[in-house]
Design an enzyme around this catalytic site. Structure first.
Site, PDB file in Angstrom:
ATOM      1  N   ASP A 166       0.854  -1.199   0.000  1.00  0.00           N
ATOM      2  CA  ASP A 166       0.000   0.000   0.000  1.00  0.00           C
ATOM      3  C   ASP A 166       0.892   1.251   0.000  1.00  0.00           C
ATOM      4  O   ASP A 166       0.583   2.245   0.641  1.00  0.00           O
ATOM      5  CB  ASP A 166      -0.940   0.016   1.211  1.00  0.00           C
ATOM      6  CG  ASP A 166      -0.193   0.092   2.531  1.00  0.00           C
ATOM      7  OD1 ASP A 166       0.995  -0.291   2.566  1.00  0.00           O
ATOM      8  OD2 ASP A 166      -0.780   0.540   3.536  1.00  0.00           O
ATOM      9  N   ASP A 168       7.001   1.236   2.697  1.00  0.00           N
ATOM     10  CA  ASP A 168       6.867   0.236   1.624  1.00  0.00           C
ATOM     11  C   ASP A 168       7.903   0.537   0.545  1.00  0.00           C
ATOM     12  O   ASP A 168       8.489  -0.380  -0.037  1.00  0.00           O
ATOM     13  CB  ASP A 168       5.486   0.317   0.948  1.00  0.00           C
ATOM     14  CG  ASP A 168       4.327   0.135   1.895  1.00  0.00           C
ATOM     15  OD1 ASP A 168       4.086   1.032   2.713  1.00  0.00           O
ATOM     16  OD2 ASP A 168       3.652  -0.908   1.809  1.00  0.00           O
ATOM     17  N   ASP A 221       8.042  -1.732   7.218  1.00  0.00           N
ATOM     18  CA  ASP A 221       8.069  -2.625   6.052  1.00  0.00           C
ATOM     19  C   ASP A 221       9.484  -3.073   5.654  1.00  0.00           C
ATOM     20  O   ASP A 221       9.660  -4.233   5.271  1.00  0.00           O
ATOM     21  CB  ASP A 221       7.374  -1.949   4.861  1.00  0.00           C
ATOM     22  CG  ASP A 221       5.916  -1.647   5.173  1.00  0.00           C
ATOM     23  OD1 ASP A 221       5.314  -2.360   5.998  1.00  0.00           O
ATOM     24  OD2 ASP A 221       5.374  -0.685   4.605  1.00  0.00           O
TER      25      ASP A 221
HETATM   26  O1  RIB Z   1       1.808   0.126  11.107  1.00  0.00           O
HETATM   27  C1  RIB Z   1       2.958   0.445  10.390  1.00  0.00           C
HETATM   28  C2  RIB Z   1       2.585   1.025   9.063  1.00  0.00           C
HETATM   29  O2  RIB Z   1       3.698   1.517   8.367  1.00  0.00           O
HETATM   30  C3  RIB Z   1       2.013  -0.040   8.172  1.00  0.00           C
HETATM   31  O3  RIB Z   1       1.124   0.536   7.290  1.00  0.00           O
HETATM   32  C4  RIB Z   1       3.222  -0.567   7.514  1.00  0.00           C
HETATM   33  O4  RIB Z   1       2.942  -1.342   6.376  1.00  0.00           O
HETATM   34  C5  RIB Z   1       3.971   0.677   7.248  1.00  0.00           C
HETATM   35  O5  RIB Z   1       3.630   1.238   6.022  1.00  0.00           O
HETATM   36 CA    CA Z   2       2.776  -0.471   4.181  1.00  0.00          CA
END
Ligand code: RIB
Ligand code: CA
Length: 317
Positions: free
Chosen positions: A13, A18, A244
């Protein structure tokens, strides 16, 4: 004879951390990224898709990117753009328009790729678990075809980062998380508590990425500024928790794992504002077929892997 390359399918996402995790996988010489599925989460789906395509370009990588779920199974999408920036990559002025993903739906691709590589495909999940839940709903048992499923999400030690009881990826779509964790498959979970224990960076440590002196290293540092400013305003300590990248590191090199424990897990739903929305009831287990939860990793080796992905050479084995 050379070792065969591992096959990853990454669900994201994207999201600033990420982005760093994707770079790690794209700069690892032993990984074939056979697909990337996207979902709404940290930012809306359109931004996520453009961000992943931008990162691919930055890394000169050819992984196919597919469009997946725009919103959680039952709930409205509640983003975290105050951390990731309105565009999801820190609002640093990048042109994040006009790039085109593959045709075809991410969920169809996940299903056909799992069937094409039974027992070989490793799924790395960096966002809400909507895409995975929807394929399990559509074809019960499909997740058991994966070699292993790595999940960044949840926690077994409080507090969380959305409510004191829950972490964002599980909180965002708790119904999806329950479907996935209720499926028969091999799971490794890297939680918010794991992140706080092993992937906390100071502002100075983030700034030092720039000394690596590549476009990728500068990008990894620059995109953290919205989060750093928000932390300055809202928290006493300004730590940058890179969730991530830690999950990706565990997937790339499981020998980094320092302490782990097995749990059976059930996810609570909860109304929108219920502090227990997305809380995981985690019961310790002796059974290694339950969820493998990572408590800590070897931080020094993890940071070295992370930084080497930002160098000109990328990760060298
Ligand atoms: O909870 C940690 C958040 O930061 C999550 O969305 C994880 O995937 C990172 O993007
Ligand atoms: Ca993420």
């Amino acid at each position: 004879m050379s070792k065969s390359r591992r096959k990853f399918f990454i669900d994201t996402d994207a999201g600033t951390d990420d982005a760093v995790a994707l770079i790690m996988a794209m700069k690892h010489p032993g990984i074939d990224i056979v697909g990337i599925s996207t979902s709404g989460g940290n930012v809306p789906l359109d931004c996520v898709v453009q961000n992943v395509l931008y990162i691919k370009e930055l890394c000169g990588h050819g992984a196919p990117v597919y469009v997946g779920a725009a919103k959680p199974i039952l709930r409205i999408l509640d983003t975290a753009d105050f951390i990731h920036g309105k565009d999801g990559l820190g609002d640093i002025g990048l042109d994040l328009t006009g790039r085109v993903p593959e045709e075809g739906d991410a969920r169809d691709q996940l299903i056909s790729t799992l069937h094409a590589h039974v027992g070989e495909l490793e799924l790395i999940c960096l966002g809400p678990l909507t895409n995975l839940a929807q394929i399990e709903q559509r074809e019960p048992g499909i997740l058991s075809l994966a070699k292993r499923i790595y999940i960044m999400g949840g926690l077994v030690t409080l507090p969380g980062n959305v409510t004191p009881m829950s972490e964002f990826n599980i909180w965002a779509d708790p119904e999806a998380a329950q479907i996935v964790l209720g499926a028969k498959a091999k799971f490794t979970m890297i939680g918010w508590d794991t992140t706080c224990a092993s992937s906390d960076f100071t502002v100075e440590e983030i700034a030092a990425f720039r000394h690596i002196d590549t476009e990728i290293a500068r990008f990894c540092a620059d995109i953290q500024n919205v989060r750093i400013n928000w932390m300055h305003e809202h928290k006493e300590e300004t730590a940058v928790n890179l969730a991530d990248p830690l999950a990706m590191a565990v997937a790339l090199d499981p020998t980094l794992i320092d302490r782990k424990e097995y749990f059976t897990m059930t996810v609570r739903s909860g109304e929108h504002a219920d502090p227990y929305r997305g809380f995981i009831d985690a019961i310790p287990s002796d059974d290694s077929s339950t969820v493998e939860f990572i408590h800590t990793v070897d931080r020094q080796r993890y940071v070295s892997l992370l930084k080497s992905s930002m160098t000109k050479e990328g990760i060298v084995l």
